[in-house]
Motif scaffolding. Sequence first.
Motif, PDB file in Angstrom:
ATOM      1  N   GLY A  38      20.017 -10.082  68.723  1.00 34.85           N
ATOM      2  CA  GLY A  38      19.031  -9.495  67.821  1.00 34.85           C
ATOM      3  C   GLY A  38      17.957 -10.500  67.442  1.00 34.85           C
ATOM      4  O   GLY A  38      16.769 -10.203  67.446  1.00 34.85           O
ATOM      5  N   PHE A  39      18.389 -11.708  67.203  1.00 36.03           N
ATOM      6  CA  PHE A  39      17.456 -12.729  66.748  1.00 36.03           C
ATOM      7  C   PHE A  39      16.456 -13.107  67.835  1.00 36.03           C
ATOM      8  O   PHE A  39      15.264 -13.209  67.616  1.00 36.03           O
ATOM      9  CB  PHE A  39      18.238 -13.956  66.308  1.00 36.03           C
ATOM     10  CG  PHE A  39      17.353 -15.111  66.016  1.00 36.03           C
ATOM     11  CD1 PHE A  39      16.532 -15.076  64.910  1.00 36.03           C
ATOM     12  CD2 PHE A  39      17.315 -16.196  66.862  1.00 36.03           C
ATOM     13  CE1 PHE A  39      15.686 -16.132  64.641  1.00 36.03           C
ATOM     14  CE2 PHE A  39      16.478 -17.248  66.594  1.00 36.03           C
ATOM     15  CZ  PHE A  39      15.663 -17.214  65.494  1.00 36.03           C
ATOM     16  N   ALA A  51       2.827 -13.434  65.260  1.00 32.86           N
ATOM     17  CA  ALA A  51       3.546 -14.221  64.265  1.00 32.86           C
ATOM     18  C   ALA A  51       4.542 -13.341  63.531  1.00 32.86           C
ATOM     19  O   ALA A  51       4.256 -12.185  63.259  1.00 32.86           O
ATOM     20  CB  ALA A  51       2.570 -14.838  63.278  1.00 32.86           C
ATOM     21  N   VAL A  52       5.715 -13.871  63.253  1.00 27.17           N
ATOM     22  CA  VAL A  52       6.714 -13.068  62.571  1.00 27.17           C
ATOM     23  C   VAL A  52       6.682 -13.291  61.080  1.00 27.17           C
ATOM     24  O   VAL A  52       7.419 -12.671  60.345  1.00 27.17           O
ATOM     25  CB  VAL A  52       8.137 -13.358  63.085  1.00 27.17           C
ATOM     26  CG1 VAL A  52       8.271 -12.932  64.515  1.00 27.17           C
ATOM     27  CG2 VAL A  52       8.492 -14.822  62.888  1.00 27.17           C
ATOM     28  N   MET A  53       5.881 -14.187  60.625  1.00 21.33           N
ATOM     29  CA  MET A  53       5.882 -14.411  59.186  1.00 21.33           C
ATOM     30  C   MET A  53       4.530 -14.937  58.746  1.00 21.33           C
ATOM     31  O   MET A  53       3.706 -15.357  59.548  1.00 21.33           O
ATOM     32  CB  MET A  53       6.949 -15.428  58.815  1.00 21.33           C
ATOM     33  CG  MET A  53       6.717 -16.793  59.404  1.00 21.33           C
ATOM     34  SD  MET A  53       8.051 -17.885  58.998  1.00 21.33           S
ATOM     35  CE  MET A  53       7.176 -19.410  58.859  1.00 21.33           C
ATOM     36  N   GLY A  54       4.308 -14.847  57.471  1.00 22.24           N
ATOM     37  CA  GLY A  54       3.112 -15.440  56.893  1.00 22.24           C
ATOM     38  C   GLY A  54       1.853 -14.681  57.245  1.00 22.24           C
ATOM     39  O   GLY A  54       1.880 -13.542  57.714  1.00 22.24           O
ATOM     40  N   THR A  55       0.750 -15.339  57.030  1.00 23.97           N
ATOM     41  CA  THR A  55      -0.540 -14.715  57.274  1.00 23.97           C
ATOM     42  C   THR A  55      -1.072 -15.151  58.624  1.00 23.97           C
ATOM     43  O   THR A  55      -0.473 -15.940  59.326  1.00 23.97           O
ATOM     44  CB  THR A  55      -1.529 -15.148  56.183  1.00 23.97           C
ATOM     45  OG1 THR A  55      -1.578 -16.574  56.184  1.00 23.97           O
ATOM     46  CG2 THR A  55      -1.091 -14.649  54.828  1.00 23.97           C
ATOM     47  N   ASP A 387      20.181 -16.215  58.868  1.00 20.70           N
ATOM     48  CA  ASP A 387      19.769 -15.478  60.062  1.00 20.70           C
ATOM     49  C   ASP A 387      18.609 -14.529  59.809  1.00 20.70           C
ATOM     50  O   ASP A 387      17.984 -14.044  60.751  1.00 20.70           O
ATOM     51  CB  ASP A 387      20.963 -14.678  60.608  1.00 20.70           C
ATOM     52  CG  ASP A 387      21.891 -15.578  61.407  1.00 20.70           C
ATOM     53  OD1 ASP A 387      21.537 -16.751  61.617  1.00 20.70           O
ATOM     54  OD2 ASP A 387      22.963 -15.097  61.808  1.00 20.70           O
ATOM     55  N   ASP A 388      18.324 -14.245  58.535  1.00 23.39           N
ATOM     56  CA  ASP A 388      17.220 -13.317  58.252  1.00 23.39           C
ATOM     57  C   ASP A 388      15.880 -14.035  58.145  1.00 23.39           C
ATOM     58  O   ASP A 388      14.930 -13.505  57.573  1.00 23.39           O
ATOM     59  CB  ASP A 388      17.511 -12.520  56.975  1.00 23.39           C
ATOM     60  CG  ASP A 388      17.553 -13.422  55.749  1.00 23.39           C
ATOM     61  OD1 ASP A 388      17.390 -14.657  55.898  1.00 23.39           O
ATOM     62  OD2 ASP A 388      17.768 -12.899  54.636  1.00 23.39           O
ATOM     63  N   TRP A 493      11.378 -19.250  57.964  1.00 24.44           N
ATOM     64  CA  TRP A 493      11.336 -20.041  59.201  1.00 24.44           C
ATOM     65  C   TRP A 493      11.235 -19.133  60.418  1.00 24.44           C
ATOM     66  O   TRP A 493      11.503 -17.931  60.349  1.00 24.44           O
ATOM     67  CB  TRP A 493      12.589 -20.918  59.316  1.00 24.44           C
ATOM     68  CG  TRP A 493      13.877 -20.130  59.459  1.00 24.44           C
ATOM     69  CD1 TRP A 493      14.671 -19.654  58.464  1.00 24.44           C
ATOM     70  CD2 TRP A 493      14.475 -19.706  60.686  1.00 24.44           C
ATOM     71  NE1 TRP A 493      15.736 -18.966  58.982  1.00 24.44           N
ATOM     72  CE2 TRP A 493      15.642 -18.983  60.351  1.00 24.44           C
ATOM     73  CE3 TRP A 493      14.152 -19.875  62.039  1.00 24.44           C
ATOM     74  CZ2 TRP A 493      16.481 -18.421  61.327  1.00 24.44           C
ATOM     75  CZ3 TRP A 493      14.982 -19.314  63.005  1.00 24.44           C
ATOM     76  CH2 TRP A 493      16.138 -18.605  62.631  1.00 24.44           C
ATOM     77  N   ASP A 494      10.807 -19.734  61.513  1.00 26.62           N
ATOM     78  CA  ASP A 494      10.912 -19.099  62.825  1.00 26.62           C
ATOM     79  C   ASP A 494      10.998 -20.200  63.880  1.00 26.62           C
ATOM     80  O   ASP A 494      11.024 -21.384  63.535  1.00 26.62           O
ATOM     81  CB  ASP A 494       9.762 -18.114  63.088  1.00 26.62           C
ATOM     82  CG  ASP A 494       8.410 -18.792  63.218  1.00 26.62           C
ATOM     83  OD1 ASP A 494       8.358 -20.047  63.171  1.00 26.62           O
ATOM     84  OD2 ASP A 494       7.401 -18.090  63.368  1.00 26.62           O
TER      85      ASP A 494
END
Length: 626
Positions: A38-39, A51-55, A387-388, A493-494
Amino acid sequence: MKDDTSHLSWDDWDELQSPRPDTTDFDGVVDSAMNRRGFLGRVLAFGSGAAVMGTGLLNSGAAQAQIASRIGFKPIPIATDATVHVPEGYSWHPVAKWGQPLFSDAPEFDHTTGGDLASSDRVFGENTDGMELFTVGNRQVIAVNHEYANPKLNLPQNMDGIPTSAQDVTKLQNLQGVCVMEVAEGENGWDIVVDSDLNRRITHNTPMKVTGPAAGHTLMMTDADPTGRTVLGTMNNCGAGKTPWGTYLTCEENFNGYFGSTDAAFEKPADYARYGIGLEGRYAYEKFDVRFDVSQTPNEPHRFGYIVEIDPTDPTSTPIKRTALGRFKHENAAATLAPNGQVIVYMGDDERGEFMYKYVSNGVYTPGGDTSTLLDDGQLYVAKFNDDLSGEWIALTPETTGMTPAEIAIFTRRAGSNVGATTMDRPEWVAVNPTAVECYCALTNNKNRGLLPNAGGDETPAIGPNPREANQYGQIVRWRPADDDHAATEFTWDLYVMAGNPEVHDDAYAGSDNINAGNLFNSPDGMMFDSTGLLWIQTDGDYENEGDFAGMGNNQMLAGDPVTGQIERFMTGPYGSEVTGLTWSADRRTMFVGIQHPAAPFPDGDGKLARSSIIAIKRDDNAPVG
Ligand code: FEO
Ligand code: CA
Ligand code: CA
């Protein structure tokens, strides 16, 4: 005759001395595998530019436009030969080579002897590693680490380079540690300023002071130093760092390998095991120098494994071991400031399954203010990744660890285990992005991931930022602190990249989507941002160019765009070498890069000893290179 182990990596050597349990049976393996699938989907999506996070989400068109503007060189192919390659329009030359005189009373390097004992602390040392450039008035000074010895080269007259006398040991001790040297650019390029009053060698025998929670503790006392506050030497100096107030931070990594016992029946203290301190050292120090004989001086190993602060502007200054930053196999020290001026130092512990740390000063830095206790009075944290894609920094305190402040400083790994820190795939350099509030850490590889516990018995399931079992390629994790504040205890994080080989594998070992046939590499290690926000990645991996590593060639340096994920190859090192250490001239027109343990004939040609060297790389049009 004992087996020749000089070719082994420090990790492999450690595990030969202190084997891990053969098998483990993690209850969580099946669950972990599910999590992993899944990850990885999310990671791979990120690698393609989302991008999976942030702006700052970019669509692919915008990403392409960004790519054209950020990486301004023509990427180069892999190499397997014995020299350095750089892109068209760039050139390079050696600046400092092992054995090169810093002072005019040292003779020119002798390829038959590897240099004499008398001048061994008057020359540029062995195995160049982390470095930083400082401007002192109108002069430029490089402080650089000399990580370990290559005894076969350093003592070429000895069988397998094994020291047979106290003189041999002293020579090896002198060739390691730290060098501070003035450099200047002349008609023939950059060179050492011989006899500069700023030149200095710091060795395994240089007096230094100990501060912080461990200073003066019983575990730090020896017959030679009943105060537990003065130590001779710093060793296995790996990566480095620079404080906001212009001092150099040198990081003691595989210090355990220098200790041994002349008494085979010596019963090792329990805490030796976690740090891999055994009964036989790599360089026979224990046979000729009582400090390194644990049967005689059992507390001496407690006095290494720290970060040492050095003032490069004052060659008479006493280096300071800052024990508040913990004791482990320190890789580098990435210092930055929180918005309120608190000093942050990010640090990795480079061993399979060990942890990542952060130090936050209690006081704040003010330019021109007193900085003398900023690295003594503060809080050490260890990283826990969920993990999230969230994470937290767990404070290592007497309450959380059940240990005293001095014990936390001396047995930091145990403190991390006590709070359930995340076991990592060998944290190498941390780099702080100067153009965004985020950090990157190179997780170089970990063949034990999912198979064997770390040296403290902590399980190493293949989950989170360490998602691949028996990880032979490595990855780079990045995190963004909550509220854009490096002092925050929460982060997201990623993975910036997972190295891999899509020519050989079609699963997670192919790597993330920003890996392609043109930029293959393994084992990211050294990492620095330039002033424009490009991430420079250096490798220390398998360079045989076959099997899993086919198409990767010699170790190399690449540039990565943090926004798009694009990574391109900039430089290839000579066969056998690790590319490690990076800094820039004050005008940013020269990039200084370290070439560690090359194979002959680099750089002096056939029939000569191989010499670890710092090289200078410039653009032919003299434009800035970072
Ligand atoms: Fe000295 Fe982890 O590299
Ligand atoms: Ca390294
Ligand atoms: Ca490495």
